[in-house]
Design an enzyme around this catalytic site. Sequence first.
Site, PDB file in Angstrom:
ATOM      1  N   HIS A 182      50.430  58.209  31.140  1.00 49.93           N
ATOM      2  CA  HIS A 182      51.767  57.617  31.085  1.00 49.93           C
ATOM      3  C   HIS A 182      52.312  57.243  32.454  1.00 49.93           C
ATOM      4  O   HIS A 182      53.324  56.544  32.548  1.00 49.93           O
ATOM      5  CB  HIS A 182      52.744  58.535  30.331  1.00 49.93           C
ATOM      6  CG  HIS A 182      53.189  59.743  31.090  1.00 49.93           C
ATOM      7  ND1 HIS A 182      52.551  60.961  31.014  1.00 49.93           N
ATOM      8  CD2 HIS A 182      54.221  59.929  31.943  1.00 49.93           C
ATOM      9  CE1 HIS A 182      53.176  61.843  31.767  1.00 49.93           C
ATOM     10  NE2 HIS A 182      54.186  61.245  32.344  1.00 49.93           N
ATOM     11  N   ASP A 221      46.346  62.406  27.873  1.00 46.87           N
ATOM     12  CA  ASP A 221      47.288  61.919  28.883  1.00 46.87           C
ATOM     13  C   ASP A 221      46.649  61.934  30.274  1.00 46.87           C
ATOM     14  O   ASP A 221      47.275  62.336  31.254  1.00 46.87           O
ATOM     15  CB  ASP A 221      48.580  62.749  28.871  1.00 46.87           C
ATOM     16  CG  ASP A 221      49.691  62.076  29.671  1.00 46.87           C
ATOM     17  OD1 ASP A 221      49.700  60.834  29.739  1.00 46.87           O
ATOM     18  OD2 ASP A 221      50.537  62.793  30.251  1.00 46.87           O
ATOM     19  N   THR A 225      55.832  61.709  23.769  1.00 43.80           N
ATOM     20  CA  THR A 225      56.804  61.057  22.886  1.00 43.80           C
ATOM     21  C   THR A 225      57.746  60.145  23.653  1.00 43.80           C
ATOM     22  O   THR A 225      58.192  59.141  23.146  1.00 43.80           O
ATOM     23  CB  THR A 225      57.628  62.109  22.125  1.00 43.80           C
ATOM     24  OG1 THR A 225      58.304  62.942  23.083  1.00 43.80           O
ATOM     25  CG2 THR A 225      56.735  62.971  21.260  1.00 43.80           C
ATOM     26  N   SER A 260      54.974  64.084  37.201  1.00 41.14           N
ATOM     27  CA  SER A 260      53.823  63.807  36.341  1.00 41.14           C
ATOM     28  C   SER A 260      52.614  63.396  37.166  1.00 41.14           C
ATOM     29  O   SER A 260      52.711  62.556  38.059  1.00 41.14           O
ATOM     30  CB  SER A 260      54.159  62.686  35.361  1.00 41.14           C
ATOM     31  OG  SER A 260      55.082  63.110  34.407  1.00 41.14           O
ATOM     32  N   GLY A 311      39.124  59.551  10.519  1.00 42.48           N
ATOM     33  CA  GLY A 311      40.178  58.807   9.856  1.00 42.48           C
ATOM     34  C   GLY A 311      40.900  59.600   8.790  1.00 42.48           C
ATOM     35  O   GLY A 311      41.150  59.100   7.684  1.00 42.48           O
ATOM     36  N   ARG A 332      46.038  69.731   7.490  1.00 44.55           N
ATOM     37  CA  ARG A 332      46.867  70.857   7.937  1.00 44.55           C
ATOM     38  C   ARG A 332      46.204  72.157   7.505  1.00 44.55           C
ATOM     39  O   ARG A 332      45.423  72.190   6.544  1.00 44.55           O
ATOM     40  CB  ARG A 332      48.280  70.760   7.348  1.00 44.55           C
ATOM     41  CG  ARG A 332      48.317  70.713   5.828  1.00 44.55           C
ATOM     42  CD  ARG A 332      49.721  70.603   5.265  1.00 44.55           C
ATOM     43  NE  ARG A 332      49.719  70.417   3.825  1.00 44.55           N
ATOM     44  CZ  ARG A 332      49.553  71.391   2.933  1.00 44.55           C
ATOM     45  NH1 ARG A 332      49.383  72.652   3.348  1.00 44.55           N
ATOM     46  NH2 ARG A 332      49.556  71.127   1.633  1.00 44.55           N
TER      47      ARG A 332
END
Length: 357
Positions: A90, A124, A182, A208, A265, A269
Amino acid sequence: MKTLINLLLKTIIFLGFLYGLQLITNSTLTEHIVNLITNEPHSYKKAIRQSAPAVVNIITQEYIDNELVTLGSASGVIIKEEGYILTNYHVITHDNIPASIIKVQLRNGKTYSARLIGLDKRTDIGVIKIDTKDKLPTVKINHERTIHLGDIILAIGNPYNLGQTITNGIISATGRTGSGITRFNTIGLRIGLQELIQIDAPIYEGNSGGAIVNTNGEFIGITTATLSSETAKVHGVGFAIPYKLALAVMNEIITNGRVIRGYLGLDAREANIIYKNKEYKGIVISNIHPLGPSKDILKINDFILEINDEDTINLLNAMQIVADTHPGNILTFKILRDGQFMEKSVKVVEQPHNAIE
């Protein structure tokens, strides 16, 4: 008898000497001893001197209407002398599009142009490189280092473009799962592929991609995000990507240009069910992606007990099994469907670039 006692005493003294030598070779302890002798205040200056030069400021820019616009400023860590720098996905991207101009500024003020090597949205991680004949500082890495709850850490970065700033705290928790930024510098904590380090050192926008180091100056993680909500500011809850994961992703990006992961794909849970008076732990499928390889083979509400004979009582473990499976290989699922045990096999494909679940 007297000779035996003397021998035991000499052995104890020798072992004590070895133990003391081992302690003295610990750089942090040595510095503490020197500080006591010289009446110097307790300090982490040696760890900072060792690690801070390898933490850089990253500036991303873009030409908009023929005008050069700065999109953001954050941090990165020089890992290899060849100029490879580890940072966040990011930091390099804006609206998921990589910046076309990337500048890197060292602690000494010297600035270089950098080129993008590769990105991995799921973890990330971003990897960039500066091409120079200059000798570059690199962060110290101890590949045998294990982190522990309560370890003192230093966070090094460039908050709000103020210049290199160092804060300290402890490791508050390990094994926090999370996947997906997010908002800028803000993480949504939920079941994800990687386990994160939780820290209480103050970190802010611009930290970051910066380094988390221990009091020996050893790299133990890369700052990735803080926890926040829409209604309240949360302080002292930050997250870092563990150094082993960050380095593994970086090396694969350098080798392949991307991280190659298996993909089925589907969404699932964790769940427990009772079947014929026996309790089973596993994962239940909650969604099948219409273009994924599991379509027409697995179904929503299938209860997965095993993948390739490995238990799936932990969703993170199941996700890791899939991700580690090379595209083209087959995974066999032991499932419970409509009261019947059965096996189903799915050929794994490569995870699409935009799939982070």
